[in-house]
Scaffold this motif. Structure first.
Motif, short mmCIF file in Angstrom:
data_model
loop_
_atom_site.label_atom_id
_atom_site.label_comp_id
_atom_site.label_asym_id
_atom_site.label_seq_id
_atom_site.Cartn_x
_atom_site.Cartn_y
_atom_site.Cartn_z
N UNK A 179 0.91 -1.15 0.17
CA UNK A 179 -0.19 -0.17 0.12
C UNK A 179 0.99 0.87 -0.09
N UNK A 180 1.95 0.83 0.84
CA UNK A 180 3.38 2.10 1.34
C UNK A 180 3.13 3.08 -0.85
N UNK A 181 3.99 1.19 -1.19
CA UNK A 181 4.08 1.82 -2.35
C UNK A 181 3.82 2.22 -3.54
N UNK A 182 2.22 2.00 -2.93
CA UNK A 182 1.36 2.84 -4.49
C UNK A 182 1.44 4.23 -4.21
N UNK A 183 1.10 4.38 -2.96
CA UNK A 183 0.94 5.56 -2.18
C UNK A 183 2.53 6.70 -3.27
N UNK A 184 3.38 5.67 -2.82
CA UNK A 184 4.83 6.01 -3.38
C UNK A 184 4.18 6.75 -4.29
N UNK A 185 4.38 5.43 -5.26
CA UNK A 185 4.11 5.79 -6.63
C UNK A 185 3.34 6.84 -7.21
N UNK A 186 2.53 7.07 -6.70
CA UNK A 186 1.63 8.31 -6.82
C UNK A 186 2.22 9.91 -6.25
N UNK A 187 3.36 10.02 -5.53
CA UNK A 187 3.99 10.66 -5.00
C UNK A 187 2.84 11.40 -3.91
N UNK A 188 2.30 10.49 -2.91
CA UNK A 188 1.30 10.65 -2.06
C UNK A 188 1.88 10.84 -0.35
N UNK A 189 3.16 9.59 -0.41
CA UNK A 189 4.04 9.87 0.93
C UNK A 189 4.96 9.62 -0.05
N UNK A 213 3.86 12.08 4.58
CA UNK A 213 3.17 12.79 3.77
C UNK A 213 4.35 13.78 2.92
N UNK A 214 3.79 13.64 1.33
CA UNK A 214 4.54 14.74 0.14
C UNK A 214 3.67 16.12 0.46
N UNK A 215 3.75 16.60 0.27
CA UNK A 215 2.68 17.95 0.02
C UNK A 215 2.00 17.51 -0.81
N UNK A 216 1.70 17.07 -1.64
CA UNK A 216 0.61 16.29 -2.06
C UNK A 216 0.13 15.43 -1.32
N UNK A 217 0.64 14.64 -0.89
CA UNK A 217 -0.42 14.29 0.32
C UNK A 217 -1.08 14.64 1.16
#
Length: 157
Positions: free
Chosen positions: A69-79, A95-99
């Motif tokens: 799940x973290x991998x997929x959120x990272x791919x989306x630039x959210x974490x 969280x990234x700024x986008x996240x």
């Protein structure tokens, strides 16, 4: 074989959880996330990030699923994953700024979505439910603690 008395309570708890998951999950998916992704975004919101261990303890996601799940959120630039200087074996997820922007948008929206269902209960009903659920949680944790104490080997000197 006689039916165990607690099975009625267990069945009611499972049905309630399933109903909540269906209710909440449909809204979360409409927001563009899976329920586990929302769980991580919501858990990380307003924090400086957490280790995988902390995330596992604070979410409903099993350890085996958490990395994916973290991998997929990272791919989306959210974490993003950040190594800890104090312990290079640990990784913090933040969280990234986008996240963070996504959290600021979807968390209040989801709370607004859930609120009317909870408001169908009176304050007294919610207080009674809270007390009953807390009592059940304590029964599980107390029993688990007692079982661990009974099975832990005695200290040797």
């Amino acid at each position: 074989m006689p039916r165990e008395a607690y099975l009625t309570t267990l069945a009611a708890l499972v049905r309630c959880y399933q109903a909540f998951e269906a209710f909440s999950g449909s809204h979360v998916r409409a927001l563009g996330l899976t329920p586990p992704q929302f769980d991580i975004i919501a858990t990380l919101g307003n924090t400086q990030g957490m280790t995988f261990r902390e995330l596992g303890e604070r979410t409903l996601i099993t350890k085996g699923t958490l990395t994916g799940v973290v991998d997929r959120l990272e791919e989306r630039g959210l974490v993003r994953r950040v190594g800890l200087e104090s312990d290079r074996r640990c990784t913090r997820v933040e969280l990234t700024p986008e996240g963070h922007a996504l959290f600021q948008r979807i968390f209040p929206a989801h709370m607004d979505y859930c609120r009317p269902a909870f408001e169908r209960l009176s304050p007294a009903e919610r207080a009674q439910l809270d007390a009953g659920l807390d009592a059940l949680r304590r029964a599980f944790t107390d029993h688990q603690t007692a079982n661990q104490a009974a099975t832990d080997p005695a200290p040797t000197e």
